[in-house]
Design a protein around this motif. Structure first.
Motif, PDB file in Angstrom:
ATOM      1  N   LEU A  97       0.878  -1.160   0.000  1.00 62.52           N
ATOM      2  CA  LEU A  97       0.000   0.000   0.000  1.00 62.52           C
ATOM      3  C   LEU A  97       0.919   1.215   0.000  1.00 62.52           C
ATOM      4  N   ALA A  98       1.013   1.887  -1.137  1.00 64.58           N
ATOM      5  CA  ALA A  98       2.072   2.878  -1.332  1.00 64.58           C
ATOM      6  C   ALA A  98       1.919   4.115  -0.474  1.00 64.58           C
ATOM      7  N   PHE A  99       0.705   4.387   0.048  1.00 67.68           N
ATOM      8  CA  PHE A  99       0.546   5.575   0.880  1.00 67.68           C
ATOM      9  C   PHE A  99       1.020   5.348   2.308  1.00 67.68           C
ATOM     10  N   ASP A 100       1.593   4.165   2.569  1.00 64.82           N
ATOM     11  CA  ASP A 100       2.314   3.916   3.815  1.00 64.82           C
ATOM     12  C   ASP A 100       1.444   4.070   5.056  1.00 64.82           C
ATOM     13  N   PRO A 101       0.267   3.421   5.102  1.00 64.89           N
ATOM     14  CA  PRO A 101      -0.603   3.575   6.274  1.00 64.89           C
ATOM     15  C   PRO A 101       0.009   2.953   7.522  1.00 64.89           C
ATOM     16  N   PHE A 102      -0.454   3.367   8.686  1.00 64.51           N
ATOM     17  CA  PHE A 102       0.052   2.797   9.925  1.00 64.51           C
ATOM     18  C   PHE A 102      -1.072   2.699  10.938  1.00 64.51           C
TER      19      PHE A 102
ATOM     20  N   HIS B 242      -5.250   6.587  -3.613  1.00 64.84           N
ATOM     21  CA  HIS B 242      -5.159   5.155  -3.910  1.00 64.84           C
ATOM     22  C   HIS B 242      -6.490   4.427  -3.717  1.00 64.84           C
ATOM     23  N   LEU B 243      -7.519   5.164  -3.304  1.00 66.29           N
ATOM     24  CA  LEU B 243      -8.857   4.589  -3.127  1.00 66.29           C
ATOM     25  C   LEU B 243      -9.604   4.660  -4.457  1.00 66.29           C
ATOM     26  N   LEU B 244      -9.835   3.511  -5.067  1.00 64.27           N
ATOM     27  CA  LEU B 244     -10.494   3.471  -6.382  1.00 64.27           C
ATOM     28  C   LEU B 244     -12.014   3.458  -6.261  1.00 64.27           C
ATOM     29  N   GLY B 245     -12.519   2.777  -5.248  1.00 60.31           N
ATOM     30  CA  GLY B 245     -13.968   2.672  -5.099  1.00 60.31           C
ATOM     31  C   GLY B 245     -14.337   2.124  -3.738  1.00 60.31           C
ATOM     32  N   PHE B 246     -15.621   2.173  -3.408  1.00 59.21           N
ATOM     33  CA  PHE B 246     -16.074   1.660  -2.125  1.00 59.21           C
ATOM     34  C   PHE B 246     -17.563   1.356  -2.171  1.00 59.21           C
ATOM     35  N   GLU B 247     -18.002   0.598  -1.202  1.00 60.15           N
ATOM     36  CA  GLU B 247     -19.415   0.354  -0.941  1.00 60.15           C
ATOM     37  C   GLU B 247     -19.680   0.845   0.476  1.00 60.15           C
ATOM     38  N   ALA B 248     -20.845   1.451   0.694  1.00 63.51           N
ATOM     39  CA  ALA B 248     -21.138   2.014   2.010  1.00 63.51           C
ATOM     40  C   ALA B 248     -22.638   2.032   2.260  1.00 63.51           C
ATOM     41  N   VAL B 249     -22.994   2.336   3.511  1.00 60.84           N
ATOM     42  CA  VAL B 249     -24.392   2.530   3.908  1.00 60.84           C
ATOM     43  C   VAL B 249     -24.505   3.920   4.505  1.00 60.84           C
ATOM     44  N   SER B 250     -25.420   4.718   3.984  1.00 64.72           N
ATOM     45  CA  SER B 250     -25.579   6.102   4.432  1.00 64.72           C
ATOM     46  C   SER B 250     -26.439   6.175   5.687  1.00 64.72           C
TER      47      SER B 250
ATOM     48  N   GLY C 227     -19.072   9.468 -13.241  1.00 62.60           N
ATOM     49  CA  GLY C 227     -19.776   9.839 -12.019  1.00 62.60           C
ATOM     50  C   GLY C 227     -18.993  10.782 -11.132  1.00 62.60           C
ATOM     51  N   TYR C 228     -19.570  11.079  -9.957  1.00 65.75           N
ATOM     52  CA  TYR C 228     -18.915  11.927  -8.978  1.00 65.75           C
ATOM     53  C   TYR C 228     -17.763  11.172  -8.327  1.00 65.75           C
ATOM     54  N   ASP C 229     -16.705  11.882  -7.979  1.00 62.66           N
ATOM     55  CA  ASP C 229     -15.526  11.244  -7.399  1.00 62.66           C
ATOM     56  C   ASP C 229     -15.699  11.114  -5.885  1.00 62.66           C
ATOM     57  N   LEU C 230     -16.650  10.273  -5.475  1.00 54.12           N
ATOM     58  CA  LEU C 230     -16.936  10.106  -4.057  1.00 54.12           C
ATOM     59  C   LEU C 230     -15.786   9.474  -3.269  1.00 54.12           C
ATOM     60  N   PRO C 231     -14.925   8.640  -3.887  1.00 55.08           N
ATOM     61  CA  PRO C 231     -13.792   8.135  -3.105  1.00 55.08           C
ATOM     62  C   PRO C 231     -12.945   9.255  -2.498  1.00 55.08           C
ATOM     63  N   LYS C 232     -12.809  10.381  -3.190  1.00 53.22           N
ATOM     64  CA  LYS C 232     -12.047  11.495  -2.627  1.00 53.22           C
ATOM     65  C   LYS C 232     -12.756  12.052  -1.389  1.00 53.22           C
ATOM     66  N   LEU C 233     -14.072  11.959  -1.371  1.00 54.67           N
ATOM     67  CA  LEU C 233     -14.847  12.437  -0.236  1.00 54.67           C
ATOM     68  C   LEU C 233     -14.796  11.448   0.922  1.00 54.67           C
ATOM     69  N   ALA C 234     -14.751  10.162   0.598  1.00 49.99           N
ATOM     70  CA  ALA C 234     -14.774   9.132   1.640  1.00 49.99           C
ATOM     71  C   ALA C 234     -13.505   9.138   2.476  1.00 49.99           C
ATOM     72  N   ALA C 235     -12.356   9.333   1.811  1.00 50.46           N
ATOM     73  CA  ALA C 235     -11.088   9.331   2.538  1.00 50.46           C
ATOM     74  C   ALA C 235     -11.028  10.542   3.464  1.00 50.46           C
ATOM     75  N   ALA C 236     -10.680  10.286   4.725  1.00 53.03           N
ATOM     76  CA  ALA C 236     -10.610  11.323   5.762  1.00 53.03           C
ATOM     77  C   ALA C 236     -11.978  11.913   6.090  1.00 53.03           C
TER      78      ALA C 236
ATOM     79  N   ILE D 287     -14.006  -1.855   0.233  1.00 58.77           N
ATOM     80  CA  ILE D 287     -13.041  -0.881  -0.265  1.00 58.77           C
ATOM     81  C   ILE D 287     -12.202  -1.500  -1.375  1.00 58.77           C
ATOM     82  N   THR D 288     -11.973  -0.734  -2.446  1.00 57.42           N
ATOM     83  CA  THR D 288     -11.075  -1.159  -3.515  1.00 57.42           C
ATOM     84  C   THR D 288      -9.901  -0.192  -3.581  1.00 57.42           C
ATOM     85  N   LEU D 289      -8.697  -0.752  -3.497  1.00 57.82           N
ATOM     86  CA  LEU D 289      -7.482   0.041  -3.449  1.00 57.82           C
ATOM     87  C   LEU D 289      -6.526  -0.310  -4.582  1.00 57.82           C
ATOM     88  N   LYS D 290      -5.796   0.682  -5.015  1.00 58.43           N
ATOM     89  CA  LYS D 290      -4.676   0.454  -5.925  1.00 58.43           C
ATOM     90  C   LYS D 290      -3.451   0.095  -5.093  1.00 58.43           C
ATOM     91  N   VAL D 291      -2.735  -0.949  -5.480  1.00 55.38           N
ATOM     92  CA  VAL D 291      -1.480  -1.311  -4.823  1.00 55.38           C
ATOM     93  C   VAL D 291      -0.341  -1.113  -5.821  1.00 55.38           C
TER      94      VAL D 291
END
Length: 350
Positions: free
Chosen positions: A45-50, A87-95, A113-122, A133-137
């Motif tokens: 995971l290139a964004f180096d999460p911890f 690095h977040l490509l897509g997701f499934e969620a419940v509102s 469509g709308y770039d909701l993954p950018k909204l989901a992160a943080a 969650i779908t991520l790019k590695v």
């Protein structure tokens, strides 16, 4: 009355295609499990999460990927590889309307469509519950080297790191730990990654670039690992005082440190000075004023109970931004199902 919604049971790998560099998992899957899986294929995971758990006195290796994405967690490599949202490509969620929805896609190139993954992160779980969650590695680099120089002040380190970032050395991570946090001398370092010949050439470049700053040297593998893990897990800041995460332009790091010096802060720089981790005892208003004066903002990560009750973790937003955030939250969660009170109203505090 609030209730805790546990999502750790929504776990497991749904699909992993190393050749396509795409991983889809349920949101409750542990970060440790995911890192072990992609690591077995020479990827990362290139964004180096911890794992933030130890910062709050919890057990290690308990962080989930949903929590990592919802908190926008990224480590030292964020400087070169981007953040979780990149690095977040897509997701499934419940509102908050109890509606299941899907956003983004399970492919790297997606423009619909709308770039909701950018909204989901943080988003910190305030909009919806992530369930998938779908991520790019990315491939793990074959060679790593850390070049360091000792004894620099905060401002000298900021200047040295700025030169490194402007150079052709292709720096992946850049940090500075002052003397009081190392137990020895201050240590300013950059990490270089890639193929062996490329890393060797860039080491030579850094030795030339930093020759007027001291005596640059390549850290041993163990010393380098301890250096970066100390930044990753904040073990050098375990003094029991409130912990702040302060984001500024890299040039603002020394300004913040100087402004808060009367409170004897313990601190370190990551992201070439753009991220300051700091512990100190003082009013939240003092920290946020110092951050704002340097062109940044401050987030309270950990504090004693009385401070938590009166201080919102987020830096108070500008009125227009705050109003926009409130409208977005209302669109996904009109009844405030996910509003726990933890984040408070920024108008209460400071």
């Amino acid at each position: 009355m609030s209730a805790i919604l546990e999502t750790a049971g929504i776990s497991g790998v749904i699909d992993y295609d190393p050749a396509e560099l795409v991983l889809t998992v349920r949101a409750g899957t542990s970060l440790a499990e995911i890192e072990a899986l992609v690591g077995s294929q020479g990827q990362m995971l290139a964004f180096d999460p911890f794992d933030h758990g130890p910062i709050f006195g919890n057990a290690n290796a308990t962080a989930t990927i949903g929590g990592v994405v919802a908190a926008g967690v990224a480590g030292s490599r964020r400087l070169s590889a981007g953040s979780a949202r990149d690095h977040l490509l897509g997701f499934e969620a419940v509102s908050g309307r109890a509606e299941r929805f899907i956003a983004g896609a399970k492919v790297v190139k997606n423009v619909t469509g709308y770039d909701l993954p950018k909204l989901a992160a943080a988003s910190w779980g305030r909009l919806f519950v992530l369930t998938e969650i779908t991520l790019k590695v990315l491939p793990r680099p074959t060679t790593q080297a850390t070049v360091a120089v000792e004894g620099l002040s905060a401002d000298q380190a900021r200047r040295a790191l700025a030169r490194a970032m402007r150079s052709q050395a292709d720096v992946q991570a850049a940090a500075h730990i002052p003397a009081h946090a190392t137990g020895g001398g201050a240590l300013t370092a950059v990490r270089l990654e890639g193929f062996g010949p490329s890393v060797a050439a860039r080491i030579a470049m850094m030795n030339t670039l930093w020759r007027d700053d001291g005596s640059p040297r390549v850290l041993s593998e163990d010393t380098a690992a301890n250096y970066w893990s100390g930044i990753r897990n904040l073990s050098r800041l375990e003094d029991g005082r409130p912990l702040w995460r302060i984001n500024t332009p890299p040039s603002g790091g020394p300004i913040v440190v100087a402004a808060l010096e009367p409170f004897a802060p313990n601190w370190l720089f990551d992201w070439a000075g753009g991220l300051i981790w700091m512990t100190l005892d003082c009013e939240a208003a003092s920290v946020r004023a110092a951050a704002k004066a340097a062109g940044g903002h401050a987030m309270l990560m950990r504090a004693h109970e009385s401070m938590q009750r009166t201080t919102p973790p987020f830096h108070p937003p500008e009125p227009g931004v705050g109003a926009l955030e409130a409208r977005v939250r209302a669109a996904f969660d009109p009844q405030g199902v996910f509003e726990t009170g933890r984040f408070l109203d920024a108008t209460h505090a400071d």
